[in-house]
Motif scaffolding. Structure first.
Motif: not given
Length: 273
Positions: A156, A158, A161, A178
């Protein structure tokens, strides 16, 4: 036609808060982020956790001329260094021309925790628009990689954010992005990768790519596509000793071809403690 579209492209960038950090150049350069065997100095731009998997120091430069227009040229430079089970990365980016340009300096850190690797990056983003002056914003990225098994890695990533507001125009901020990615090492010669991306204010985009080693430690081929603009890309690289040079090409159905050049330099292999 491409020159006529340039003003509309610049207006679009300003209206949607696009930043140089989330650039199409990382589609090609960051392809190895979800692979242990193909990680290099640009990989951490796609996911900072890849710094924890570095086996040797590497550095690189990348230049791309978007749609064949000098005014849309983009330049990137990175250095990535392993430190025990950790890694440190430095990046510099510039895009545009004298009247409109964006630049960024970033410092990243990644740590290997076993099957899990984590990373973080702090960016200083600068924008210059003729007649409007300069502005800047600080952005943050975080990433994680999960080693599912010996061949499959997921993660993942980001981007901005929270926060990311510009200094002189606090109502404007860097767009949040994202990403969920996965990479599969089919063999020592073939690697497959895919990323699902959701940028703030934009539709979902899928980026898929592969790297194939046609001649071991010598000839590399990369290819892929991004669904947001139906833009395919392809590139070939040749490695000689500790140096590698790639030529790449990205195609946009309406705006045409974006040629690119990638140079990579590798240090000595890290010895295991």
């Amino acid at each position: 036609m491409r020159r006529l579209l340039l003003p509309f492209y610049l207006i679009h960038c300003l209206a949607h808060g696009q930043s140089i950090r989330y650039s199409s150049g990382t589609l090609y350069t960051g392809l190895g982020a979800y692979s242990h065997q193909f990680t290099q100095s640009f990989s951490f731009l796609a996911n900072q956790a890849s710094l924890g998997n570095l086996s040797r120091t590497s550095a690189g430069v990348y230049a791309e001329q978007k749609y064949g227009l000098k005014a849309l040229s983009m330049y990137m430079a990175t250095v990535a260094m392993p430190v025990n089970r950790d890694g440190i990365g430095i990046s510099m980016q510039y895009s545009g021309f004298s009247d409109f340009n964006e630049s960024q300096v970033g410092l990243a850190y990644g740590k290997n925790l076993g099957r899990l690797s984590v990373g973080i990056q702090c960016n200083y983003n600068m924008v210059h628009v003729a007649g409007y002056g300069n502005d800047a914003a600080v952005g943050v990225e975080v990433g994680s990689l999960w080693q599912i098994n010996s061949t499959l890695v997921t993660g993942i990533h980001l981007i901005n954010p929270v926060g990311g507001h510009f200094r002189n125009h606090s109502s404007e901020k860097l767009a949040a992005v994202y990403q969920f990615g996965a990479g599969y090492d089919v063999s020592k010669q073939l690697f497959l990768s895919a990323e699902l991306t959701k940028e703030e204010g934009q539709p979902v985009n899928v980026q898929a790519g592969l790297q194939y080693v046609a001649v071991p430690d010598r000839l590399f081929v990369r290819a892929g596509i991004t669904t947001a603009t139906s833009s395919p890309y392809i590139g070939m690289g040749w490695q000689w000793k500790n140096c590698r040079a790639d030529v790449s090409m990205r195609y946009h159905p309406q705006l045409g071809i974006s040629p690119g050049l990638l140079l990579l330099f590798y240090g000595k292999q890290k010895t295991e403690p």
